[in-house]
Every structure is written in structure tokens, then in C-alpha cells.
Design a protein around this motif. Structure first.
Motif, PDB file in Angstrom:
ATOM      1  N   ALA A 186       0.830  -1.210   0.000  1.00 32.13           N
ATOM      2  CA  ALA A 186       0.000   0.000   0.000  1.00 32.13           C
ATOM      3  C   ALA A 186       0.862   1.256   0.000  1.00 32.13           C
ATOM      4  N   VAL A 187       1.967   1.240   0.727  1.00 35.64           N
ATOM      5  CA  VAL A 187       2.893   2.389   0.739  1.00 35.64           C
ATOM      6  C   VAL A 187       3.517   2.540  -0.652  1.00 35.64           C
ATOM      7  N   ALA A 188       3.952   1.439  -1.239  1.00 35.99           N
ATOM      8  CA  ALA A 188       4.557   1.480  -2.579  1.00 35.99           C
ATOM      9  C   ALA A 188       3.564   1.976  -3.627  1.00 35.99           C
ATOM     10  N   GLN A 189       2.286   1.718  -3.400  1.00 38.58           N
ATOM     11  CA  GLN A 189       1.238   2.162  -4.328  1.00 38.58           C
ATOM     12  C   GLN A 189       0.742   3.570  -4.002  1.00 38.58           C
ATOM     13  N   ALA A 190       1.352   4.206  -3.001  1.00 38.55           N
ATOM     14  CA  ALA A 190       1.000   5.561  -2.551  1.00 38.55           C
ATOM     15  C   ALA A 190      -0.411   5.640  -1.961  1.00 38.55           C
ATOM     16  N   ALA A 191      -0.952   4.502  -1.520  1.00 41.41           N
ATOM     17  CA  ALA A 191      -2.237   4.510  -0.824  1.00 41.41           C
ATOM     18  C   ALA A 191      -2.042   4.950   0.631  1.00 41.41           C
ATOM     19  N   LEU A 192      -0.812   4.836   1.100  1.00 45.46           N
ATOM     20  CA  LEU A 192      -0.407   5.312   2.419  1.00 45.46           C
ATOM     21  C   LEU A 192       0.854   6.147   2.220  1.00 45.46           C
ATOM     22  N   PRO A 193       1.120   7.120   3.122  1.00 48.92           N
ATOM     23  CA  PRO A 193       2.311   7.962   2.947  1.00 48.92           C
ATOM     24  C   PRO A 193       3.617   7.166   3.017  1.00 48.92           C
ATOM     25  N   ALA A 194       4.636   7.654   2.359  1.00 53.95           N
ATOM     26  CA  ALA A 194       5.938   6.975   2.292  1.00 53.95           C
ATOM     27  C   ALA A 194       6.524   6.723   3.687  1.00 53.95           C
ATOM     28  N   GLU A 195       6.271   7.631   4.616  1.00 50.89           N
ATOM     29  CA  GLU A 195       6.830   7.492   5.967  1.00 50.89           C
ATOM     30  C   GLU A 195       5.923   6.690   6.905  1.00 50.89           C
ATOM     31  N   HIS A 196       4.889   6.077   6.362  1.00 50.95           N
ATOM     32  CA  HIS A 196       3.920   5.326   7.168  1.00 50.95           C
ATOM     33  C   HIS A 196       4.608   4.212   7.956  1.00 50.95           C
ATOM     34  N   ASP A 197       4.278   4.092   9.232  1.00 50.45           N
ATOM     35  CA  ASP A 197       4.859   3.059  10.101  1.00 50.45           C
ATOM     36  C   ASP A 197       4.055   1.765   9.941  1.00 50.45           C
ATOM     37  N   VAL A 198       4.478   0.929   9.000  1.00 49.49           N
ATOM     38  CA  VAL A 198       3.734  -0.305   8.712  1.00 49.49           C
ATOM     39  C   VAL A 198       3.802  -1.294   9.877  1.00 49.49           C
ATOM     40  N   THR A 199       4.881  -1.265  10.638  1.00 52.17           N
ATOM     41  CA  THR A 199       5.007  -2.166  11.785  1.00 52.17           C
ATOM     42  C   THR A 199       3.967  -1.832  12.845  1.00 52.17           C
ATOM     43  N   ALA A 200       3.855  -0.557  13.187  1.00 45.58           N
ATOM     44  CA  ALA A 200       2.865  -0.131  14.188  1.00 45.58           C
ATOM     45  C   ALA A 200       1.447  -0.375  13.678  1.00 45.58           C
ATOM     46  N   HIS A 201       1.228  -0.133  12.402  1.00 43.31           N
ATOM     47  CA  HIS A 201      -0.104  -0.309  11.821  1.00 43.31           C
ATOM     48  C   HIS A 201      -0.512  -1.788  11.845  1.00 43.31           C
ATOM     49  N   ALA A 202       0.401  -2.682  11.451  1.00 43.26           N
ATOM     50  CA  ALA A 202       0.107  -4.122  11.477  1.00 43.26           C
ATOM     51  C   ALA A 202      -0.168  -4.592  12.904  1.00 43.26           C
ATOM     52  N   ASP A 203       0.591  -4.066  13.861  1.00 49.35           N
ATOM     53  CA  ASP A 203       0.378  -4.399  15.270  1.00 49.35           C
ATOM     54  C   ASP A 203      -1.015  -3.955  15.713  1.00 49.35           C
ATOM     55  N   LEU A 204      -1.405  -2.742  15.345  1.00 51.03           N
ATOM     56  CA  LEU A 204      -2.732  -2.229  15.694  1.00 51.03           C
ATOM     57  C   LEU A 204      -3.831  -3.126  15.134  1.00 51.03           C
ATOM     58  N   LEU A 205      -3.666  -3.568  13.897  1.00 51.37           N
ATOM     59  CA  LEU A 205      -4.673  -4.411  13.256  1.00 51.37           C
ATOM     60  C   LEU A 205      -4.800  -5.763  13.964  1.00 51.37           C
ATOM     61  N   VAL A 206      -3.673  -6.351  14.355  1.00 50.72           N
ATOM     62  CA  VAL A 206      -3.724  -7.623  15.084  1.00 50.72           C
ATOM     63  C   VAL A 206      -4.361  -7.416  16.457  1.00 50.72           C
ATOM     64  N   CYS A 207      -4.047  -6.289  17.098  1.00 52.46           N
ATOM     65  CA  CYS A 207      -4.687  -5.985  18.387  1.00 52.46           C
ATOM     66  C   CYS A 207      -6.200  -5.850  18.217  1.00 52.46           C
ATOM     67  N   HIS A 208      -6.630  -5.249  17.111  1.00 48.99           N
ATOM     68  CA  HIS A 208      -8.059  -5.127  16.827  1.00 48.99           C
ATOM     69  C   HIS A 208      -8.678  -6.516  16.669  1.00 48.99           C
ATOM     70  N   VAL A 209      -8.032  -7.379  15.895  1.00 48.21           N
ATOM     71  CA  VAL A 209      -8.554  -8.737  15.696  1.00 48.21           C
ATOM     72  C   VAL A 209      -8.669  -9.450  17.041  1.00 48.21           C
ATOM     73  N   LEU A 210      -7.602  -9.418  17.824  1.00 47.59           N
ATOM     74  CA  LEU A 210      -7.623 -10.089  19.125  1.00 47.59           C
ATOM     75  C   LEU A 210      -8.696  -9.503  20.045  1.00 47.59           C
ATOM     76  N   GLY A 211      -8.843  -8.194  20.038  1.00 52.42           N
ATOM     77  CA  GLY A 211      -9.868  -7.545  20.863  1.00 52.42           C
ATOM     78  C   GLY A 211     -11.272  -7.945  20.452  1.00 52.42           C
ATOM     79  N   ARG A 212     -11.519  -7.966  19.153  1.00 52.28           N
ATOM     80  CA  ARG A 212     -12.845  -8.364  18.656  1.00 52.28           C
ATOM     81  C   ARG A 212     -13.125  -9.833  19.000  1.00 52.28           C
ATOM     82  N   LEU A 213     -12.105 -10.688  18.862  1.00 56.30           N
ATOM     83  CA  LEU A 213     -12.294 -12.103  19.186  1.00 56.30           C
ATOM     84  C   LEU A 213     -12.540 -12.290  20.683  1.00 56.30           C
ATOM     85  N   GLN A 214     -11.817 -11.525  21.480  1.00 59.23           N
ATOM     86  CA  GLN A 214     -11.991 -11.600  22.937  1.00 59.23           C
ATOM     87  C   GLN A 214     -13.419 -11.191  23.315  1.00 59.23           C
ATOM     88  N   ARG A 215     -13.909 -10.104  22.735  1.00 61.97           N
ATOM     89  CA  ARG A 215     -15.288  -9.660  23.022  1.00 61.97           C
ATOM     90  C   ARG A 215     -16.294 -10.721  22.583  1.00 61.97           C
TER      91      ARG A 215
END
Length: 190
Positions: free
Chosen positions: A138-167
Motif C-alpha cells: 500500500a505504501v509502494a502504491q501511494a495509498a499510504l504515505p511513504a513514511e507510514h509506520d507499517v510495523t505499528a499499523h500491522a500491530d494495531l490491526l492484530v490488536c483489533h482482531v484479538l480484541g474483537r475475538l476476545q469480546r
């Protein structure tokens, strides 16, 4: 499939069904054998331990989830859309497989061999790596800014999945993992 293979699958399906009970009682080999109308010794002919039975369930989750994730990565060219589809697939899988959702959040693994929780942790690390790769696209396709923190973003998404599953699990399977998805995805995409 061989008769032994069919019996193994039946054992795993029965455990998954037993895990769908919102009360979440501990799965014992005695209860499992009773449900299958076989002896405990018969269970151990197919699996050397209860931990191996749970490993079989985890392997099923891995195979099912990552076959879809791989298909998404292969067929969808837009990185951000890959991310959306992967997260939704994980949530949908858990929503359709309530007993396996309990395995995914570790709820069913309490008081079991610690290597089982480590295996589930690896599953989510693998999902995070797949999301990170899609975010890099997505960064390479310019859908996200070049300086986008993909590591933090992927972590957030997994936390969302785990949170939704926990609920989902803690609500006794009433709080659908995909409820509010249409409103939440735009927030998660950025």
C-alpha cells in the motif's frame, strides 16, 4: 480418507463443538470420550496426548486462515484492500467457528501445555507479518504515505482482531466480530 483419519477429524470436530459452550468448561479426555462414546484409550490411539489434540485444532486454524490470506495476497493487487480482506477474513473465520475462536484467544488453552499458547502467538505473528507485507505494498502504491509506520499499523490491526475475538468469546458468542466493521475499517485503514 482412512478410517483412522476420519476418527481423528471426528475427535477434533467434537472438541471444537464442546468449546462452543459459552460456559467454557474445561475439556477433559473423559468428557470427550463420553461424547464420542469411546474409551479414553481409543482417543490416545489417535493422539498421544490432549495437547496434540489441541495442536490439531491449531493446525486446522492455521491451514484455513492462511489459505485464505495467501489467496488474498495472490489475487488482490491493491495492498490496502489486501489488508482489509485479511482482517475481515480472520474475524469472519472466528465468527463462523466459535469453538476455534476460543482456541485463537487462548481461552480454551488455559491450564493446557504452554507450548499451545506459544503456537497461537506464532499464528498471530504470522498474520501480522502478512498484514505488514500488504501495508508495504500500500505504501509502494501511494495509498499510504511513504513514511507510514507499517510495523505499528500491522500491530494495531492484530490488536483489533484479538480484541474483537476476545469480546466475541467473553460475550458468550453474542458480540459478532464483524459488527461495526463498515464503520471501523475506515478508522483502521489510516
Amino acid at each position: 480418507m482412512t478410517q483412522a483419519g476420519e476418527r481423528k477429524l471426528q475427535i477434533l470436530q467434537t472438541i471444537a463443538t464442546m468449546l462452543e459452550n459459552p460456559a467454557g468448561e474445561k475439556i477433559t479426555t473423559a468428557a470427550l470420550a463420553g461424547r464420542l462414546e469411546v474409551s479414553e484409550a481409543a482417543l490416545y490411539r489417535h493422539f498421544p496426548s490432549k495437547a496434540r489434540m489441541f495442536e490439531g485444532l491449531i493446525e486446522f486454524v492455521e491451514t484455513a486462515l492462511f489459505s485464505v490470506v495467501g489467496q488474498i495476497a495472490a489475487e488482490e493487487s491493491l495492498g490496502l484492500h489486501q489488508v482489509e480482506l485479511m482482517v475481515a477474513a480472520a474475524l469472519r473465520f472466528a465468527g463462523k467457528n466459535r469453538g476455534l475462536a476460543r482456541v485463537m484467544v487462548g481461552d480454551a488453552l488455559v491450564h493446557e501445555n504452554p507450548r499451545l499458547q506459544a503456537r497461537i502467538n506464532q499464528l498471530f505473528e504470522r498474520l501480522e507479518a502478512s498484514l505488514k507485507q500488504a501495508l508495504k505494498i500500500a505504501v509502494a502504491q501511494a495509498a499510504l504515505p511513504a513514511e507510514h509506520d507499517v510495523t505499528a499499523h500491522a500491530d494495531l490491526l492484530v490488536c483489533h482482531v484479538l480484541g474483537r475475538l476476545q469480546r466475541f468469546v467473553k460475550s458468550g458468542f453474542k458480540d459478532d466480530p464483524l459488527s461495526h466493521w463498515a464503520a471501523q475499517w475506515p478508522l483502521l485503514a489510516n
